[in-house]
Design a protein around this motif. Structure first.
Motif, PDB file in Angstrom:
ATOM      1  N   GLU A 217       0.821  -1.209   0.000  1.00 24.64           N
ATOM      2  CA  GLU A 217       0.000   0.000   0.000  1.00 24.64           C
ATOM      3  C   GLU A 217       0.855   1.260   0.000  1.00 24.64           C
ATOM      4  O   GLU A 217       0.478   2.277  -0.583  1.00 24.64           O
ATOM      5  CB  GLU A 217      -0.950  -0.015   1.194  1.00 24.64           C
ATOM      6  CG  GLU A 217      -2.017  -1.100   1.056  1.00 24.64           C
ATOM      7  CD  GLU A 217      -3.105  -0.990   2.105  1.00 24.64           C
ATOM      8  OE1 GLU A 217      -2.954  -0.166   3.043  1.00 24.64           O
ATOM      9  OE2 GLU A 217      -4.095  -1.728   1.987  1.00 24.64           O
ATOM     10  N   LEU A 218       2.011   1.189   0.628  1.00 23.71           N
ATOM     11  CA  LEU A 218       2.918   2.330   0.619  1.00 23.71           C
ATOM     12  C   LEU A 218       3.507   2.524  -0.776  1.00 23.71           C
ATOM     13  O   LEU A 218       3.640   3.649  -1.262  1.00 23.71           O
ATOM     14  CB  LEU A 218       4.029   2.108   1.647  1.00 23.71           C
ATOM     15  CG  LEU A 218       4.894   3.310   2.046  1.00 23.71           C
ATOM     16  CD1 LEU A 218       4.025   4.482   2.485  1.00 23.71           C
ATOM     17  CD2 LEU A 218       5.844   2.923   3.157  1.00 23.71           C
ATOM     18  N   TRP A 224       1.071  12.412  -6.039  1.00 22.21           N
ATOM     19  CA  TRP A 224       0.653  13.520  -5.183  1.00 22.21           C
ATOM     20  C   TRP A 224       0.535  13.082  -3.732  1.00 22.21           C
ATOM     21  O   TRP A 224       0.815  13.861  -2.813  1.00 22.21           O
ATOM     22  CB  TRP A 224      -0.669  14.103  -5.690  1.00 22.21           C
ATOM     23  CG  TRP A 224      -0.501  14.821  -6.994  1.00 22.21           C
ATOM     24  CD1 TRP A 224      -0.981  14.454  -8.215  1.00 22.21           C
ATOM     25  CD2 TRP A 224       0.257  16.018  -7.203  1.00 22.21           C
ATOM     26  NE1 TRP A 224      -0.585  15.347  -9.181  1.00 22.21           N
ATOM     27  CE2 TRP A 224       0.168  16.320  -8.593  1.00 22.21           C
ATOM     28  CE3 TRP A 224       0.987  16.873  -6.369  1.00 22.21           C
ATOM     29  CZ2 TRP A 224       0.797  17.437  -9.139  1.00 22.21           C
ATOM     30  CZ3 TRP A 224       1.609  17.986  -6.924  1.00 22.21           C
ATOM     31  CH2 TRP A 224       1.512  18.259  -8.293  1.00 22.21           C
ATOM     32  N   GLU A 225       0.127  11.845  -3.518  1.00 27.76           N
ATOM     33  CA  GLU A 225       0.079  11.327  -2.150  1.00 27.76           C
ATOM     34  C   GLU A 225       1.476  11.250  -1.557  1.00 27.76           C
ATOM     35  O   GLU A 225       1.685  11.532  -0.374  1.00 27.76           O
ATOM     36  CB  GLU A 225      -0.591   9.953  -2.136  1.00 27.76           C
ATOM     37  CG  GLU A 225      -2.100  10.008  -2.351  1.00 27.76           C
ATOM     38  CD  GLU A 225      -2.720   8.637  -2.525  1.00 27.76           C
ATOM     39  OE1 GLU A 225      -3.908   8.481  -2.208  1.00 27.76           O
ATOM     40  OE2 GLU A 225      -2.011   7.722  -3.013  1.00 27.76           O
ATOM     41  N   ARG A 226       2.450  10.872  -2.367  1.00 28.06           N
ATOM     42  CA  ARG A 226       3.831  10.813  -1.898  1.00 28.06           C
ATOM     43  C   ARG A 226       4.353  12.210  -1.561  1.00 28.06           C
ATOM     44  O   ARG A 226       5.048  12.410  -0.565  1.00 28.06           O
ATOM     45  CB  ARG A 226       4.733  10.166  -2.948  1.00 28.06           C
ATOM     46  CG  ARG A 226       4.534   8.659  -3.052  1.00 28.06           C
ATOM     47  CD  ARG A 226       5.384   8.061  -4.172  1.00 28.06           C
ATOM     48  NE  ARG A 226       5.328   6.616  -4.106  1.00 28.06           N
ATOM     49  CZ  ARG A 226       6.087   5.868  -3.332  1.00 28.06           C
ATOM     50  NH1 ARG A 226       7.005   6.422  -2.580  1.00 28.06           N
ATOM     51  NH2 ARG A 226       5.962   4.555  -3.317  1.00 28.06           N
ATOM     52  N   LYS A 227       4.022  13.185  -2.415  1.00 26.38           N
ATOM     53  CA  LYS A 227       4.442  14.565  -2.160  1.00 26.38           C
ATOM     54  C   LYS A 227       3.821  15.069  -0.856  1.00 26.38           C
ATOM     55  O   LYS A 227       4.492  15.709  -0.039  1.00 26.38           O
ATOM     56  CB  LYS A 227       4.016  15.462  -3.325  1.00 26.38           C
ATOM     57  CG  LYS A 227       4.765  15.202  -4.622  1.00 26.38           C
ATOM     58  CD  LYS A 227       6.191  15.733  -4.573  1.00 26.38           C
ATOM     59  CE  LYS A 227       6.238  17.245  -4.634  1.00 26.38           C
ATOM     60  NZ  LYS A 227       7.631  17.747  -4.656  1.00 26.38           N
ATOM     61  N   PHE A 228       2.551  14.748  -0.680  1.00 27.27           N
ATOM     62  CA  PHE A 228       1.848  15.152   0.531  1.00 27.27           C
ATOM     63  C   PHE A 228       2.478  14.496   1.755  1.00 27.27           C
ATOM     64  O   PHE A 228       2.710  15.138   2.785  1.00 27.27           O
ATOM     65  CB  PHE A 228       0.372  14.761   0.411  1.00 27.27           C
ATOM     66  CG  PHE A 228      -0.473  15.182   1.577  1.00 27.27           C
ATOM     67  CD1 PHE A 228      -0.866  16.500   1.741  1.00 27.27           C
ATOM     68  CD2 PHE A 228      -0.886  14.246   2.519  1.00 27.27           C
ATOM     69  CE1 PHE A 228      -1.644  16.884   2.817  1.00 27.27           C
ATOM     70  CE2 PHE A 228      -1.668  14.625   3.594  1.00 27.27           C
ATOM     71  CZ  PHE A 228      -2.051  15.951   3.739  1.00 27.27           C
ATOM     72  N   ALA A 229       2.766  13.202   1.630  1.00 28.53           N
ATOM     73  CA  ALA A 229       3.350  12.449   2.751  1.00 28.53           C
ATOM     74  C   ALA A 229       4.729  12.982   3.126  1.00 28.53           C
ATOM     75  O   ALA A 229       5.094  13.034   4.303  1.00 28.53           O
ATOM     76  CB  ALA A 229       3.428  10.973   2.398  1.00 28.53           C
ATOM     77  N   THR A 231       5.837  15.898   3.155  1.00 24.42           N
ATOM     78  CA  THR A 231       5.809  17.134   3.935  1.00 24.42           C
ATOM     79  C   THR A 231       5.734  16.845   5.426  1.00 24.42           C
ATOM     80  O   THR A 231       6.092  17.694   6.242  1.00 24.42           O
ATOM     81  CB  THR A 231       4.608  18.017   3.535  1.00 24.42           C
ATOM     82  OG1 THR A 231       3.391  17.316   3.831  1.00 24.42           O
ATOM     83  CG2 THR A 231       4.651  18.363   2.062  1.00 24.42           C
ATOM     84  N   PHE A 232       5.274  15.647   5.794  1.00 23.15           N
ATOM     85  CA  PHE A 232       5.148  15.297   7.204  1.00 23.15           C
ATOM     86  C   PHE A 232       6.247  14.344   7.679  1.00 23.15           C
ATOM     87  O   PHE A 232       6.652  14.382   8.830  1.00 23.15           O
ATOM     88  CB  PHE A 232       3.788  14.647   7.472  1.00 23.15           C
ATOM     89  CG  PHE A 232       2.638  15.530   7.104  1.00 23.15           C
ATOM     90  CD1 PHE A 232       2.329  16.646   7.862  1.00 23.15           C
ATOM     91  CD2 PHE A 232       1.878  15.258   5.986  1.00 23.15           C
ATOM     92  CE1 PHE A 232       1.273  17.474   7.518  1.00 23.15           C
ATOM     93  CE2 PHE A 232       0.816  16.071   5.636  1.00 23.15           C
ATOM     94  CZ  PHE A 232       0.511  17.189   6.400  1.00 23.15           C
ATOM     95  N   LEU A 233       6.722  13.497   6.763  1.00 21.62           N
ATOM     96  CA  LEU A 233       7.709  12.497   7.161  1.00 21.62           C
ATOM     97  C   LEU A 233       9.105  12.783   6.637  1.00 21.62           C
ATOM     98  O   LEU A 233      10.060  12.136   7.048  1.00 21.62           O
ATOM     99  CB  LEU A 233       7.272  11.105   6.667  1.00 21.62           C
ATOM    100  CG  LEU A 233       5.947  10.566   7.226  1.00 21.62           C
ATOM    101  CD1 LEU A 233       5.669   9.178   6.665  1.00 21.62           C
ATOM    102  CD2 LEU A 233       5.984  10.509   8.746  1.00 21.62           C
ATOM    103  N   GLY A 234       9.221  13.757   5.736  1.00 21.70           N
ATOM    104  CA  GLY A 234      10.527  13.987   5.110  1.00 21.70           C
ATOM    105  C   GLY A 234      10.761  12.931   4.050  1.00 21.70           C
ATOM    106  O   GLY A 234      10.644  13.186   2.859  1.00 21.70           O
ATOM    107  N   GLU A 235      11.074  11.731   4.483  1.00 17.37           N
ATOM    108  CA  GLU A 235      11.209  10.599   3.579  1.00 17.37           C
ATOM    109  C   GLU A 235      10.260   9.501   4.014  1.00 17.37           C
ATOM    110  O   GLU A 235      10.086   9.240   5.207  1.00 17.37           O
ATOM    111  CB  GLU A 235      12.649  10.068   3.585  1.00 17.37           C
ATOM    112  CG  GLU A 235      13.663  11.010   2.964  1.00 17.37           C
ATOM    113  CD  GLU A 235      15.049  10.382   2.891  1.00 17.37           C
ATOM    114  OE1 GLU A 235      15.151   9.167   3.190  1.00 17.37           O
ATOM    115  OE2 GLU A 235      15.998  11.095   2.553  1.00 17.37           O
TER     116      GLU A 235
END
Length: 315
Positions: A217-218, A224-229, A231-235
């Protein structure tokens, strides 16, 4: 006179002022900054008179409530850990779950609601989870009791593998109910509890499937979901189809054909890795399975579409 802080409730600001009055240390600005960030949410209306439950817990964690009182409350003694019900009772409860007789399961669990025992608590969390599913309730408030029960189970016995399994499942649903940002932040928490469950019980096929699903699922997040993610996790956490396949195959080795979803995921992962021959084999094996549960039915519908699009229409 109460000094009001932007975005802070009257109650929270009263506590902050009380703390400032008692403390003249140079570190108070740092403390207030921490409190503002933790409990003075900019989305929180200044007209509200009560802190939300999760901000109130932040006050407790910061020690502000204790600091604003003249006397300290004694630390409560931990509840005694109760012995579990007889083994045949736990077996009966699990049989009810396997047969999907959830109403009877919930009714049977009521007599054990006062037992402070991990084996009982995680089963109560599981029963509550199924009760919510039957009613179609997936909101944050709906899930709170299941969250509290599974957290209590782990507090009683951190070495209970089933409690870690259900912590991963329930925390994923709970964070998802609060929005994508919270679900992304929960990724590492979910992974930790799945890994801990595997460490404690390497032969739990269900947990192995869930760990593989975490990878898949990851990997399937959109751009766009990766870009959004990020912003919160860095990587994003490291993941791969190879690792996912390893978990799925291990689960199938332990419990052959026990879960239709696992067979389907093996086929899907082989397809992503470019091995269409094995992918086709496992998709056909999936379609041969009987739909026993609602999950089986949902998987078979997806598998049929996947097979038609990739192995029939592509000919």
């Amino acid at each position: 006179m109460i000094t009001r802080y932007s975005g802070c409730s009257k109650r929270a600001c009263t506590l902050i002022n009380s703390y400032r009055a008692k403390t003249r240390l140079q570190t108070e600005l740092r403390i207030i900054t921490e409190v503002d960030r933790e409990i003075c949410n900019p989305e929180y209306s200044t007209d509200r008179q009560e802190c939300p439950k999760y901000y109130w817990s932040g006050l407790l964690a910061a020690g502000i409530i204790a600091a604003s009182t003249d006397t300290e409350e004694p630390t409560p003694e931990p509840l005694p850990i109760d012995p579990p019900p007889p083994g045949n009772v736990l077996k009966y409860l699990d049989e009810l779950y396997d047969k999907q007789e959830y109403l009877e399961l919930i009714h049977s669990m009521e007599r054990y609601q006062d037992l402070n025992n991990a084996e009982v608590l995680w089963r109560r969390a599981r029963a509550e989870w199924e009760r919510l599913n039957m009613k179609g309730l997936k909101g944050t408030a709906d899930l709170q009791e299941a969250v509290d029960l599974i957290d209590q189970a782990l507090a009683v016995d951190e070495t209970n593998s089933s409690a870690h399994r259900w912590k991963a499942i329930i925390s994923n649903a709970y964070s998802g109910s609060k929005g994508m940002k919270h679900q992304i932040k929960n990724l590492e928490t979910m992974k930790y509890h799945l890994q801990r469950a595997i460490e404690l019980n390497p032969s739990d096929a269900t947990v192995l499937t869930l760990m593989g699903t975490w990878h898949v699922e990851l990997l399937e997040l959109s751009y766009w979901e990766r870009k959004f993610a990020s912003t919160f996790l860095g990587e994003l956490p490291e993941c791969s189809y190879e690792e996912a396949l390893g978990f799925f195959l291990k689960a199938e080795e332990i419990a052959p054909k026990a879960w239709t979803r696992n067979i389907f995921l093996i086929g899907k992962t082989y397809f992503q890795l470019g091995d269409k021959r094995k992918a086709k084999h496992y998709m056909e094996l999936t379609l041969d399975q009987e739909a026993v549960t609602d999950d089986d039915k949902a998987v078979l519908e997806v598998a049929e579409t996947f097979y038609r699009n990739n192995f029939i229409l592509s000919l």
